[in-house]
Design an enzyme around this catalytic site. Structure first.
Site, short mmCIF file in Angstrom:
data_model
loop_
_atom_site.label_atom_id
_atom_site.label_comp_id
_atom_site.label_asym_id
_atom_site.label_seq_id
_atom_site.Cartn_x
_atom_site.Cartn_y
_atom_site.Cartn_z
CD GLN A 195 33.60 50.60 12.10
OE1 GLN A 195 32.89 49.55 12.16
NE2 GLN A 195 33.01 50.86 10.94
CG HIS A 254 37.55 47.42 15.34
ND1 HIS A 254 36.55 47.16 14.41
CD2 HIS A 254 36.26 47.45 16.55
CE1 HIS A 254 34.84 47.65 14.64
NE2 HIS A 254 34.81 47.34 16.19
CB CYS A 291 54.55 38.13 31.94
SG CYS A 291 53.85 37.60 31.11
N GLY A 314 32.74 53.50 4.09
CA GLY A 314 32.97 52.30 3.49
C GLY A 314 32.78 51.46 5.18
CB THR A 315 31.23 50.95 8.24
OG1 THR A 315 30.97 50.59 8.71
CG2 THR A 315 30.86 52.35 7.88
CB SER A 316 27.83 46.92 6.97
OG SER A 316 29.04 46.53 8.17
CG ASN A 371 28.95 52.52 1.45
OD1 ASN A 371 28.93 51.29 0.84
ND2 ASN A 371 29.74 51.69 2.95
CD GLU A 404 26.08 48.07 -2.62
OE1 GLU A 404 24.46 48.15 -2.21
OE2 GLU A 404 26.61 48.31 -3.56
CB ALA A 454 36.58 55.76 -0.15
C1 BJW Z 1 33.07 50.58 0.44
C2 BJW Z 1 34.04 51.01 -0.95
C3 BJW Z 1 34.94 51.19 -1.78
C4 BJW Z 1 33.13 48.29 -0.20
N1 BJW Z 1 34.59 52.94 -0.93
N2 BJW Z 1 32.79 51.92 0.19
C5 BJW Z 1 23.23 41.09 18.54
C6 BJW Z 1 22.99 42.61 17.87
C7 BJW Z 1 23.53 43.62 18.51
C8 BJW Z 1 25.54 43.11 18.61
C9 BJW Z 1 25.27 42.49 18.98
C10 BJW Z 1 24.49 40.61 18.84
N3 BJW Z 1 25.40 40.55 18.80
C11 BJW Z 1 26.69 40.31 19.44
C12 BJW Z 1 27.27 42.11 19.40
C13 BJW Z 1 28.00 42.41 19.76
C14 BJW Z 1 29.06 42.61 18.37
C15 BJW Z 1 27.86 43.42 16.98
O1 BJW Z 1 28.12 44.52 17.01
N4 BJW Z 1 27.83 42.13 16.02
C16 BJW Z 1 27.02 42.07 14.83
C17 BJW Z 1 27.96 41.61 13.98
C18 BJW Z 1 25.77 42.57 15.32
N5 BJW Z 1 29.65 43.60 19.10
C19 BJW Z 1 31.16 43.27 19.32
O2 BJW Z 1 31.60 42.29 19.59
C20 BJW Z 1 32.07 43.74 19.73
N6 BJW Z 1 32.29 44.07 21.36
C21 BJW Z 1 31.12 44.12 22.53
O3 BJW Z 1 30.22 44.03 21.29
O4 BJW Z 1 31.71 44.38 23.37
C22 BJW Z 1 30.60 44.00 24.32
C23 BJW Z 1 30.07 42.58 24.57
C24 BJW Z 1 30.61 41.72 24.94
C25 BJW Z 1 30.36 40.36 25.55
C26 BJW Z 1 28.99 40.58 24.96
C27 BJW Z 1 28.24 41.04 24.04
C28 BJW Z 1 28.71 42.57 23.80
C29 BJW Z 1 33.80 43.74 19.39
C30 BJW Z 1 33.34 43.96 18.10
C31 BJW Z 1 34.61 43.86 17.60
C32 BJW Z 1 34.49 43.58 15.59
N7 BJW Z 1 35.44 43.22 14.73
C33 BJW Z 1 35.70 43.02 13.76
C34 BJW Z 1 37.17 41.47 13.35
C35 BJW Z 1 38.25 42.39 13.61
C36 BJW Z 1 39.12 41.60 13.37
C37 BJW Z 1 39.32 41.31 11.67
O5 BJW Z 1 40.42 42.16 11.42
O6 BJW Z 1 39.46 40.18 11.82
O7 BJW Z 1 36.13 44.27 12.81
S1 BJW Z 1 34.25 42.28 13.35
C38 BJW Z 1 34.80 43.18 11.43
O8 BJW Z 1 33.68 44.21 11.33
C39 BJW Z 1 35.32 43.96 11.46
C40 BJW Z 1 35.15 45.13 11.22
O9 BJW Z 1 36.19 46.32 11.90
C41 BJW Z 1 34.44 45.53 11.62
C42 BJW Z 1 33.21 46.17 10.85
O10 BJW Z 1 33.01 45.97 9.49
P1 BJW Z 1 33.13 47.48 8.40
O11 BJW Z 1 34.32 47.97 8.57
O12 BJW Z 1 31.63 47.93 8.56
O13 BJW Z 1 32.79 46.59 7.26
P2 BJW Z 1 32.49 45.78 6.68
O14 BJW Z 1 32.67 44.86 5.43
O15 BJW Z 1 30.78 45.34 6.72
O16 BJW Z 1 31.54 46.94 5.26
C43 BJW Z 1 31.79 47.31 4.77
C44 BJW Z 1 31.15 48.61 3.72
O17 BJW Z 1 31.75 49.10 2.57
C45 BJW Z 1 30.33 47.70 2.70
O18 BJW Z 1 29.07 48.74 2.78
C46 BJW Z 1 30.39 48.59 1.39
O19 BJW Z 1 28.82 48.67 0.56
C47 BJW Z 1 31.34 49.41 1.84
N8 BJW Z 1 32.24 49.31 0.39
N9 BJW Z 1 33.34 49.10 -0.91
C48 BJW Z 1 33.98 52.70 -0.04
N10 BJW Z 1 35.57 51.38 -2.67
#
Ligand code: BJW
Length: 245
Positions: free
Chosen positions: A104, A122, A154, A191-193, A217, A219, A235
């Site tokens: 991601q 992503h 374009c 490493g993903t929530s 993870n 956590e 990780a």
């Molecule tokens: C360690 C560590 C160490 C610490 N070793 N581990 C309501 C309900 C359900 C779904 C939705 C909703 N409202 C909207 C939605 C859909 C939405 C979504 O899921 N939202 C949720 C937040 C609820 N999803 C979308 O919008 C997606 N598109 C989609 O669904 O299209 C269809 C649609 C269209 C129209 C309307 C509705 C749906 C697109 C999602 C794109 C996400 N983009 C981001 C931003 C990218 C750009 C940027 O960087 O700014 O991507 S969001 C952000 O979260 C980023 C990440 O890739 C993504 C995931 O986060 P990740 O990687 O899990 O990080 P953290 O910080 O959350 O967790 C870190 C973890 O690491 C923790 O657990 C720590 O404990 C751990 N950790 N140190 C190992 N050393």
């Protein structure tokens, strides 16, 4: 047998492995996570959900570019860590018939560590995409003061090539990730929530189709109740022990 020994044993007998990573895999490289604290969760008083949104691209594209240029400047000072390297080494070793890395993360650190063809669900912070024709360009080819960049095909404006909230993911990438998840014998989630849809479906598909799911993870997460083996550590500490065999 303790949890890590059990996971090592299951991985040793697997031929098809999928690894899904999130921001935590890059935390030890100095890249802030989204929901685990760090400095990029808010910038200029705005939460990242607001900045990294389709709405903001429409409303204020120059601001979106400033935000991602800032994020690139953070990533520019970061190197792959032992976790990224363990994943790349496991792939390069050729010990698995099928090895799929789905991330991601947009930071490019898996590629920098040597991973081949990771599925970057992503997008990639080092690329720009045309708003009209979809042309992709590396930011290394675009002057830093050209914001927003102009599409060479374009002449419309370009945006960062990342998937923002409420935007769809690349369908081919998502389908490939789902297919590999359905086929793998071991799915390692690092490493993903696991709160962001649709990436969080990947381990669920793997589990439903009979794979062993291992979580790395420090956590507990929303995924933890579903997994077969939980390894509570970072990780950088856990992956070399898990994949080094
Ligand atoms: C360690 C560590 C160490 C610490 N070793 N581990 C309501 C309900 C359900 C779904 C939705 C909703 N409202 C909207 C939605 C859909 C939405 C979504 O899921 N939202 C949720 C937040 C609820 N999803 C979308 O919008 C997606 N598109 C989609 O669904 O299209 C269809 C649609 C269209 C129209 C309307 C509705 C749906 C697109 C999602 C794109 C996400 N983009 C981001 C931003 C990218 C750009 C940027 O960087 O700014 O991507 S969001 C952000 O979260 C980023 C990440 O890739 C993504 C995931 O986060 P990740 O990687 O899990 O990080 P953290 O910080 O959350 O967790 C870190 C973890 O690491 C923790 O657990 C720590 O404990 C751990 N950790 N140190 C190992 N050393």
């Amino acid at each position: 047998m303790n949890a890590i020994e059990e996971a090592v044993e299951r991985i040793a007998s697997a031929t098809r492995v999928l690894i899904l990573t999130g921001a935590g895999v890059s935390a030890e490289s100095g890249v802030p996570t989204f929901r685990g604290g760090g400095t990029s969760t808010a910038w200029r008083g705005m939460p990242f959900e607001q900045l990294s949104s389709a709405e903001m691209v429409k409303r204020d594209l120059p601001l979106v570019w400033e935000w991602f240029d800032y994020r690139r400047s953070v990533v520019a000072g970061c190197e792959p860590n032992a976790g990224h390297k363990a994943i790349a080494d496991a792939q390069i070793s050729g010990r698995f018939q099928e090895f799929t890395l789905v991330t991601q993360n947009i930071d490019g650190l898996h590629r920098a560590a040597g991973s081949i063809d990771p599925i970057e669900l992503h997008g990639n912070i080092h690329q720009a995409r045309c708003l009209s024709c979809g042309h992709l360009a590396s930011l290394s080819e675009i002057p830093n003061d050209e914001r927003p960049p102009v599409c060479p095909e374009c002449f419309d404006s370009m945006r960062p090539h990342v998937v923002l909230f409420f935007e769809g993911l690349n369908e081919d990438d998502l389908l490939a990730a789902y297919e590999k998840a359905a086929r793998c014998e071991v799915c390692i989630v690092v490493g993903t929530s696991a709160v962001v849809y649709p990436a969080n479906m990947i381990p669920q598909i793997a589990k439903r189709e009979g794979a062993t799911v291992v979580e790395v993870n420090p956590e507990e997460t929303e995924l933890s109740p579903l997994v077969d083996v939980s390894l509570r550590g970072t990780a950088g500490e856990v992956l070399p022990r898990l994949l080094g065999a």
